[in-house]
Design an enzyme around this catalytic site. Structure first.
Site, PDB file in Angstrom:
ATOM      1  N   HIS A   1      -3.750  -2.125  -6.731  1.00 20.70           N
ATOM      2  CA  HIS A   1      -3.130  -0.863  -7.121  1.00 20.70           C
ATOM      3  C   HIS A   1      -4.233   0.093  -7.547  1.00 20.70           C
ATOM      4  CE1 HIS A   1       1.067  -2.663  -8.365  1.00 20.70           C
ATOM      5  NE2 HIS A   1       0.838  -2.711  -7.073  1.00 20.70           N
TER       6      HIS A   1
ATOM      7  N   ASP B   1       0.822  -1.221   0.000  1.00 19.61           N
ATOM      8  CA  ASP B   1       0.000   0.000   0.000  1.00 19.61           C
ATOM      9  C   ASP B   1       0.853   1.268   0.000  1.00 19.61           C
ATOM     10  OD1 ASP B   1      -2.268  -1.774   0.423  1.00 19.61           O
ATOM     11  OD2 ASP B   1      -1.650  -1.832   2.527  1.00 19.61           O
TER      12      ASP B   1
ATOM     13  N   LYS C   1       0.675 -25.394  -5.311  1.00 16.36           N
ATOM     14  CA  LYS C   1       1.836 -25.280  -6.208  1.00 16.36           C
ATOM     15  C   LYS C   1       3.064 -25.932  -5.570  1.00 16.36           C
ATOM     16  CE  LYS C   1       4.696 -21.681  -8.435  1.00 16.36           C
ATOM     17  NZ  LYS C   1       4.771 -20.263  -8.801  1.00 16.36           N
TER      18      LYS C   1
END
Length: 436
Positions: free
Chosen positions: A67, A39, A153
């Site tokens: 964003h 941020d 993953k």
């Protein structure tokens, strides 16, 4: 090797052939990384650099990142798409390190496209990127299911874009196996397996034209004609899975190493590394925060800075600028310059504190503690600097800033040994002062 011709200066044999003495490096990428807990305003820095970029890349994270960019009074919110895609001349690349939640990708793209920016023909997706599953929206710290995908993953049971586009029957079997794993881990999780597969199937034709072998695509971009390539990091150094305030971190490497592993490119192609630093510190969610101000200062920073998460909607915790933390981020990332954002939020303060050292059990420590419990009991040593009590939002050059604001910037530079290249004094593109 007599037929090999060097692209760089090489040694010549008697028969006139030349030997390769060093490989051609090719284009360098410019990297923008968060230096705190996220941020920091990375989107604004990326937006600035993307104006003359040829290519913008995302290397890690998923739609858990957020964003916000304001251009011509229009506000854009990005979560998966590289925010630099606002430039209509840019090719956007989502690398293998990113978790792609397909419904989120198309929803976000359409929302931003309604504001006037076409995108589909300019978006490239790595075939090695993992698919963020529709069935796990309630899991993970941001309720986006990103953490569980990175877990799958690492456990080598994940599903990738290349799997979706290859044999759908095989993909379906693996999906069902994964769903049963999730059900055993989270018994209350309701999964409509057939419905989810049907949804995924509908994305195949739409996504297929965008998918490339990411390694080959990146190699050609680096070794083709000169190009300005920009990499925008998601999250930030103190949220890195290895170097952040573990276990209250994200699931990917959001430091500079994640650029190489998340795009499939060698470190020799990393050029400028810009660290984005907010002029104070914020953090979303739980975890140690040594410089936090649970008082009227924290409330003032929160309200003036409108510190609410883009993705989560949660209020951010606020505190003074912590240079111990920034130095630590610099040790890992090797920042070549700093973008200092939201300086204007400090405009009303008569004095400003800056964290310069940590004490543990009465002793100053030279490092940033790895252990969460140790970090919780750190005592921050502050230096107090005079405020400027002047509105800086109209400043467009360094010289137009009040003297004490200039001193604040110089203090940060001197302490870190890294130059400040940009200073942010507002939301718009024009509010970024460039120093060199």
């Amino acid at each position: 090797c007599s037929g090999v011709r060097s692209q760089d200066a090489g040694s010549h044999g008697e028969d006139g052939t030349s030997r390769v003495t060093s490989p051609r490096v090719g284009n360098k990428v410019t990297v923008v990384l968060g230096a705190q807990w996220g941020d920091e305003g990375k989107g604004k820095v990326v937006d600035l650099l993307a104006q003359d970029a040829d290519m913008v890349c995302r290397c890690q994270g998923g739609n858990n990142a957020g964003h916000t960019v304001v251009v011509d009074s229009v506000e854009y919110d990005f979560h998966l798409l590289p925010s630099g895609i606002i430039n209509p001349k840019v090719t956007a690349f989502i690398g293998n390190g990113v978790v792609i939640h397909l419904p989120g990708l198309f929803e976000e793209a359409e929302k931003n496209m309604r504001k006037g920016k076409g995108w589909e023909s300019r978006l490239i997706i790595s075939d090695r990127a993992h698919i963020g599953r529709l069935m796990a929206p309630i899991l993970g710290t941001t309720k986006k299911g990103i953490g569980p995908v990175y877990s799958a993953k690492a456990a080598r049971s994940g599903l990738r874009i290349c799997d979706l586009l290859a044999d759908f029957q095989e993909f379906s079997e693996r999906f069902k196996h994964l769903a049963s794993q999730y059900k055993s881990m989270y018994p209350s999780l309701e999964i409509d397996v057939d419905g989810e597969l049907e949804k995924l199937k509908t994305y195949i034709d739409r996504i297929k034209p965008m998918v490339r072998d990411g390694v080959f695509f990146m190699y050609e971009a680096l070794h083709g004609p000169p190009k300005k390539i920009l990499v925008e990091g998601a999250n930030a150094a103190l949220l890195d899975i290895d170097f952040g305030t573990y276990p209250f971190v994200t699931s990917s490497n959001c430091t500079v190493g994640g650029v190489c592993t998340g795009l499939g490119m060698p470190p020799q192609n990393v050029g400028e590394v810009y660290g984005v630093v907010k002029a104070y510190t914020t953090r979303v969610g739980i975890g140690a925060f040594p410089a936090e101000q649970n008082n009227e200062i924290g409330e003032l920073l929160q309200s003036r800075g409108k510190e609410v998460g883009v993705t989560t909607g949660r209020k951010r915790r606020c505190g003074w600028l912590d240079l111990v933390l920034i130095k630590y981020a610099h040790m890992i990332n090797g920042f070549t310059a700093i973008a200092l954002t939201k300086l204007d939020i400090l405009d009303v303060l008569p004095e400003i504190k800056v964290g310069v050292a940590y004490k543990v059990d009465g002793e100053i420590i030279p490092h940033f503690p790895a252990n969460q419990e140790v970090l919780q009991k750190v005592e921050v040593q502050y230096e107090t600097l005079p405020g400027w009590k002047t509105d800086t939002s109209a400043a467009r050059t360094f010289d137009e800033l009040p003297e004490n604001a200039q001193k604040y910037v110089c203090y940060i530079e001197d302490h870190l040994g890294v130059p400040v290249k940009w200073i942010g004094v507002g939301k718009s593109r024009e509010s970024m002062i460039q120093l060199f």
